[in-house]
Design a protein around this motif. Structure first.
Motif, short mmCIF file in Angstrom:
data_model
loop_
_atom_site.label_atom_id
_atom_site.label_comp_id
_atom_site.label_asym_id
_atom_site.label_seq_id
_atom_site.Cartn_x
_atom_site.Cartn_y
_atom_site.Cartn_z
N GLY A 93 -6.91 -26.19 -10.86
CA GLY A 93 -7.56 -27.11 -11.67
C GLY A 93 -6.60 -27.97 -12.45
N GLY A 94 -7.02 -28.32 -13.66
CA GLY A 94 -6.11 -29.29 -14.37
C GLY A 94 -6.35 -30.55 -13.83
N ALA A 95 -5.22 -31.44 -14.13
CA ALA A 95 -5.05 -32.68 -13.51
C ALA A 95 -3.40 -33.27 -13.08
CB ALA A 95 -5.63 -33.70 -14.23
N MET A 96 -3.37 -34.09 -12.19
CA MET A 96 -2.15 -34.49 -12.06
C MET A 96 -2.31 -36.07 -12.18
SD MET A 96 0.98 -33.96 -11.27
CE MET A 96 2.30 -34.87 -11.06
N VAL A 97 -1.44 -36.71 -13.21
CA VAL A 97 -1.64 -37.92 -13.50
C VAL A 97 -0.39 -38.79 -13.19
CG1 VAL A 97 -2.34 -39.52 -15.53
CG2 VAL A 97 -3.33 -37.41 -15.27
N PHE A 98 -0.61 -39.92 -12.43
CA PHE A 98 0.36 -40.91 -12.29
C PHE A 98 0.08 -42.08 -12.85
CE2 PHE A 98 -0.05 -38.02 -8.67
CZ PHE A 98 1.48 -37.65 -8.45
N VAL A 99 0.97 -42.81 -13.65
CA VAL A 99 0.99 -44.00 -14.28
C VAL A 99 1.86 -45.16 -13.47
CG1 VAL A 99 0.84 -45.48 -16.30
CG2 VAL A 99 0.37 -43.06 -16.42
N LEU A 100 1.39 -46.17 -13.15
CA LEU A 100 2.04 -47.18 -12.42
C LEU A 100 1.92 -48.25 -12.99
CD1 LEU A 100 0.85 -45.98 -8.79
CD2 LEU A 100 2.88 -45.36 -10.08
N SER A 101 3.09 -49.31 -13.05
CA SER A 101 2.81 -50.67 -13.49
C SER A 101 2.31 -51.48 -12.34
CB SER A 101 4.57 -51.23 -13.71
OG SER A 101 4.87 -50.51 -14.98
N VAL A 102 1.55 -52.41 -12.83
CA VAL A 102 0.90 -53.34 -11.77
C VAL A 102 1.62 -54.69 -12.12
CG1 VAL A 102 -1.28 -54.26 -11.02
CG2 VAL A 102 -1.26 -51.72 -11.68
N ASP A 103 1.91 -55.25 -11.00
CA ASP A 103 2.47 -56.88 -11.27
C ASP A 103 1.40 -57.78 -11.40
OD1 ASP A 103 5.30 -55.79 -11.18
OD2 ASP A 103 5.43 -55.86 -8.87
N GLU A 104 0.40 -57.54 -10.63
CA GLU A 104 -0.77 -58.44 -10.50
C GLU A 104 -1.93 -57.62 -10.25
OE1 GLU A 104 -2.00 -62.47 -7.95
OE2 GLU A 104 0.25 -61.98 -8.00
N ALA A 105 -3.13 -58.19 -10.86
CA ALA A 105 -4.63 -57.67 -10.48
C ALA A 105 -5.55 -58.73 -10.62
CB ALA A 105 -4.83 -56.54 -11.41
N GLU A 106 -6.32 -58.83 -9.57
CA GLU A 106 -7.47 -59.87 -9.58
C GLU A 106 -8.67 -59.28 -9.42
OE1 GLU A 106 -6.73 -63.27 -7.42
OE2 GLU A 106 -4.43 -63.38 -7.66
N LYS A 107 -9.81 -59.77 -10.17
CA LYS A 107 -11.07 -59.11 -9.90
C LYS A 107 -12.02 -60.43 -9.46
CE LYS A 107 -14.61 -56.55 -12.10
NZ LYS A 107 -15.08 -55.74 -13.12
N TYR A 108 -12.51 -59.94 -8.26
CA TYR A 108 -13.48 -61.09 -7.98
C TYR A 108 -14.90 -61.00 -7.98
CZ TYR A 108 -9.07 -62.79 -5.77
OH TYR A 108 -7.79 -63.09 -5.75
#
Length: 108
Positions: A93-108
């Motif tokens: 249980g518990g959680a494993m968390v990764f935080v990544l930088s995003v260069d670009e994101a677009e929502k359509y």
């Protein structure tokens, strides 16, 4: 912009998803399986602004509980188990968390 990848035990995934969406995080859920115990997990993909990462991590931490699970030891390989013999407790249980930088994101 940041991408949070959070791997959470299936037992906790519904409450984690609910708490995140209640605070307006956009969450994508993926069904995944852990390699060690081969148990079900949920992997969350959360795109958010950098100033909201800490709050998302607080929510995930708050609702991801650890628990003890008994598994067969390697000493049982090739001979099977007799009524729970050769079982060992492990914390799951518990959680494993990764935080990544995003260069670009677009929502359509």
């Amino acid at each position: 912009m940041k991408l949070i990848i959070a791997i959470v035990n299936n037992d906790d995934s519904a409450v984690v998803a609910s708490a995140l969406t209640k605070e307006n995080f956009t969450v994508t859920k993926l069904s995944t399986t852990g390699g060690f115990l081969m148990v079900g997990n949920t992997t969350f993909l959360i795109g958010t602004e950098e100033n909201k990462v800490a709050r998302a991590k607080e929510i995930i931490s708050k609702f991801s509980k650890t628990r003890t699970h008994e598994v067969a030891t390697t000493a049982s390989f090739g001979r099977g188990l007799a009524d729970g013999e050769l079982r060992t407790p492990v914390t799951v249980g518990g959680a494993m968390v990764f935080v990544l930088s995003v260069d670009e994101a677009e929502k359509y």
